[in-house]
Each structure stands twice: as C-alpha cells, then as structure tokens.
Design a protein around this motif. Structure first.
Motif, mmCIF file in Angstrom:
data_model
loop_
_atom_site.group_PDB
_atom_site.id
_atom_site.type_symbol
_atom_site.label_atom_id
_atom_site.label_comp_id
_atom_site.label_asym_id
_atom_site.label_seq_id
_atom_site.Cartn_x
_atom_site.Cartn_y
_atom_site.Cartn_z
ATOM 1 N N LEU A 1 25.024 38.787 49.659
ATOM 2 C CA LEU A 1 25.675 37.966 48.663
ATOM 3 C C LEU A 1 25.710 36.815 49.015
ATOM 4 N N ALA A 2 26.013 36.201 50.067
ATOM 5 C CA ALA A 2 26.329 34.748 50.687
ATOM 6 C C ALA A 2 24.959 34.008 50.321
ATOM 7 N N ASN A 3 23.805 34.751 50.111
ATOM 8 C CA ASN A 3 22.518 33.964 49.913
ATOM 9 C C ASN A 3 22.187 34.147 48.400
ATOM 10 N N ALA A 4 22.910 35.001 47.705
ATOM 11 C CA ALA A 4 22.522 35.250 46.377
ATOM 12 C C ALA A 4 22.582 34.071 45.385
ATOM 13 N N THR A 5 21.637 33.836 44.654
ATOM 14 C CA THR A 5 21.674 32.729 43.516
ATOM 15 C C THR A 5 22.527 33.111 42.300
ATOM 16 N N SER A 6 22.905 32.023 41.714
ATOM 17 C CA SER A 6 23.804 32.085 40.559
ATOM 18 C C SER A 6 23.046 32.860 39.480
ATOM 19 N N ALA A 7 21.797 33.030 39.514
ATOM 20 C CA ALA A 7 21.152 33.741 38.442
ATOM 21 C C ALA A 7 21.031 35.263 38.814
ATOM 22 N N GLN A 8 20.943 35.476 40.188
ATOM 23 C CA GLN A 8 21.095 37.168 40.487
ATOM 24 C C GLN A 8 22.359 37.581 40.094
ATOM 25 N N LYS A 9 23.262 36.829 40.663
ATOM 26 C CA LYS A 9 24.794 37.171 40.360
ATOM 27 C C LYS A 9 24.953 37.424 38.818
#
Length: 413
Positions: A16-24
């Motif tokens: 999650l620390a490397n997840a993009t806003s779009a992914q979330k």
C-alpha cells in the motif's frame, strides 16, 4: 494466534505504501459496489445479530446502532464513494525548506503502516475504518465485538472479495473473527506488527485498551457532552438544539447527556425544553432547582448522573448561576468530546468556546455534527479526545504520519 494476521498486514502495508491514488480509488469503488451487491447477505447476517441482541435484552438504542437495513447499507456504500472523491493524503508536502548548507528538507505525509481497530456493536465501523485506512495507505486489522460478529464477517467478506479484483492485496483488510477477551488482549500487545491501535466504543472498552495496550493508542472518547443554555439564549432555539442533540440518536458518542441552564432563564426555558424532550419520552434527571421548576416532568438526579454517558433517552439537568459555573462543571465532568453554548451574546460564546477544553465546541448548533461526514472528511474512524497526533474526527489526514526527505549534493558534516 493472531501472528499470521500481523505478518500479512505488514506485507500488505508495504504494498500500500507504493500504491497510486488511482489504484486505491479503483479498489474503493469496487468495495462500494461489492457492499451494495451483498446487501441481502449482509442484512441476513445482521438479522442473526439483531435476534441475538434482543434475546440478551439489548436496549433499543443499542439495537439501533447494531441494525443494518438496505438503506443503511446503501449509505455505507455511498460513504465509500465519498471517500474516493477526497484528496489522497499520502505524499502531501507539509514543508519544504532549503538549509544554508544547501540541503533541501521536504516534510511529506506518509501512511502510518498497520492500524488495528477494536470496536463494539456498530457494524458500519467495519467499512468506515477499512476504507479510510486503505485510502490513507494503511493496512487495517479489525476486531469487532461479538454483538455484531455476523454482520462484520459479511461486510469484511464483501470488501475482501472486491480487493481480490483489484491491484491491491486482499490482506489490506483483515477481520479478527475471534471475539474472546484473549484476541483483544493479544492485539493490544502486537507491537512487532501493529503501529497504532484505535479503540472505538464504550468508556469501559476505551479505558481497558488505554490501560493495557503496549501498542501506541489513539484514544477515542466516550461522549459526555453538555449543552449550556446561557441567560441570553433564544429559548426555542435551545429547545430544538437540545432535542436534536439528545434524541436524534441517543446511543452515539456525540449525543448530549447533560444540559446546564442559567438561573436567570431557567423558569422560562426549562418547561419549554422539557415539553420538547417529552415528545420522545426522554427522562430528565434534575438537581434540586430543576425539580422545583419542572418537578412533575423530571426525577431527582444524584452525583452519579453528572459525567455519565447514558446512551439512552435520559438527560441530566442542572441550574448554574453563571457562565463561569457552567465552564467549571464542564471541566469537571466532560470527556473532552463535544460541548455547546446556546446564546445570542457573542462575547459569552467566545468566552465559553475559548475556555472549554474539548475536541469540538459549538455555538448555537447541535453536538450531533461532530462526525467525519458532517465535517467534510467523508467518514471517520472515531473521534479522538486526546491532544497528541490528532484531535476530533479521525479522517484521512489524521491517519498519516510524516517523514523528512533530504536532498543533497554531497554535503558532509
């Protein structure tokens, strides 16, 4: 017993620390759809919890907190979509400074990591906590109470099934299905895996977590909320505010539990307020002066009624001789959640709002507005009554920490 959950949460937090806003946001939209599509399964599971609650003699106000119908499930899904619309709190630049030696110091918001939430009979907390943690880049371990276990399992299953269709790991959201004291105690001591623990529920639950947890705690508060009706108050406004703050949902933490009435206005105001509260069969527990004014509409209060969170259609009432006396009473008995003054005197309002020590202080408005959604935060994971790290509704920004990023060009010290 919970070690595997902790290990999986740590792994998910790194992803999650490397997840993009779009992914979330994509994952959250899938979660909203899954909750709506699972409405029949969730209501069926909730029906089991409701029946068990009735058999155990759960009060009507607590049953209301537990109950989920299609309209409430739809509201949960919509609150998830509201969170999608909010700005991603991760990566916000909090400060950017160039030092004399050429080093550039950038302070940025980052996820906390793994957040555990221990809560009681409110199944909507399962969804609210999970989606806020996900949007803010945190993995979450949820541990609800036995009263809502079937509802919680159904909601968690819907959310995890949605994550399996996304680019994020399903273990971003995990539910502890063991509702024994042992599981709660273990979670409080999982320092290796849990970065912060948030208790949400009764004063007894919160106190137990604060006193026993070795994991850092953000203390959410029980709500002993007061409404002070000043001598310069509009009486009809005061009656409406008190009626709303007490009776719209008496079981929630932002419901008012005590009204303080200035002596100069009490004879006129109390009968009007009492008549309004009678519409919802609310019992008033009054001091000696209150009993003299509306004795047939109240019962005598004792010392235990001050500072008490009823969570029911009961309200304490006390006559005070001045705004200073009201402030002193609030200082003694308030839990620091939400307080209100009703007055048309702006100077009195400012004095009260500056003097009272609470996360939210209102002038001429109901304490029921202390809520993440009402504050424009989308949802909230609880109302913090402490002063370190966060205070008030715990929204997205409050679920982040910070780090310094230092950019150099070969500097040495």
């Amino acid at each position: 017993m919970l070690e595997n959950i902790g290990i999986n949460a740590k792994k998910a937090a790194r992803a999650l620390a490397n997840a993009t806003s779009a992914q979330k946001d994509q994952a959250l939209l899938l979660i909203a759809d899954a909750i709506e599509q699972s409405a029949s399964e969730i209501t069926a599971a909730n029906g089991k919890d409701m029946e068990a609650g009735r058999q155990k003699g759960m009060s009507s106000s607590l049953l209301d907190r537990l109950m989920l119908d299609e309209s409430r499930i739809k509201a949960i899904a919509e609150s998830v979509r509201d969170v999608v619309k909010l700005n991603d709190p991760v990566g916000r630049i909090l400060s950017d400074e160039l030092r004399p030696n050429g080093l550039r110091l950038v302070k940025v918001a980052v996820p906390i990591g793994v957040i555990a939430v221990i809560y009681e009979a409110r199944p909507n907390v399962t969804a609210d906590s999970a989606v806020l943690c996900l949007k803010s880049g945190n993995a979450v371990i949820l541990r609800g109470g036995k009263e809502a276990i079937n509802s919680n399992i159904a909601i968690a299953c819907a959310m995890r099934s949605a994550l399996e269709k996304s680019s994020l790991p399903a273990d971003c959201i995990q539910l502890v299905t063991d509702t024994t004291h042992e599981s709660s105690n273990e979670l409080m001591h999982m320092n290796e895996y849990v970065d912060v623990l948030i208790p949400r529920g009764s004063k007894r639950l919160i106190d137990a977590v604060v006193q026993n947890s070795t994991v850092p705690v953000i203390q959410t508060g029980s709500g002993v909320c007061h409404i002070y009706v000043d001598k310069d108050a509009d009486i009809d406004m005061a009656a409406d505010i008190i009626f709303n703050a007490k009776t719209s949902r008496p079981s929630v933490c932002n419901a008012a539990e005590c009204m303080l009435i200035h002596r100069d206005i009490a004879a006129k105001a109390l009968p009007v307020i009492a008549a309004k509260l009678k519409e919802k069969n609310t019992q008033i527990r009054g001091d000696a002066e209150v009993m003299k004014i509306i004795g047939d509409m109240a019962v005598p209060a004792d010392e235990s009624d001050w500072g008490r969170e009823y969570g029911d259609y009961i309200m304490a009432a006390k006559i005070v001789g001045s705004i200073d006396e009201a402030i002193e009473h609030v200082y003694r008995y308030s839990t620091g959640h939400s307080e209100c003054i009703v007055t048309n005197n702006d100077d009195a309002a400012e004095k009260y709002m500056n003097s009272v020590d609470a996360a939210a202080v209102y002038h001429n408005a109901s304490t029921r507005f202390t809520d993440g959604g009402e504050f424009g935060l989308g949802a909230e994971i609880g109302i913090s009554t402490q002063k370190l790290h966060a205070r008030g509704p715990l929204g997205l920004n409050e679920l982040t920490s910070m780090k310094f990023k230092i950019y150099g060009s070969g500097q040495i010290r």
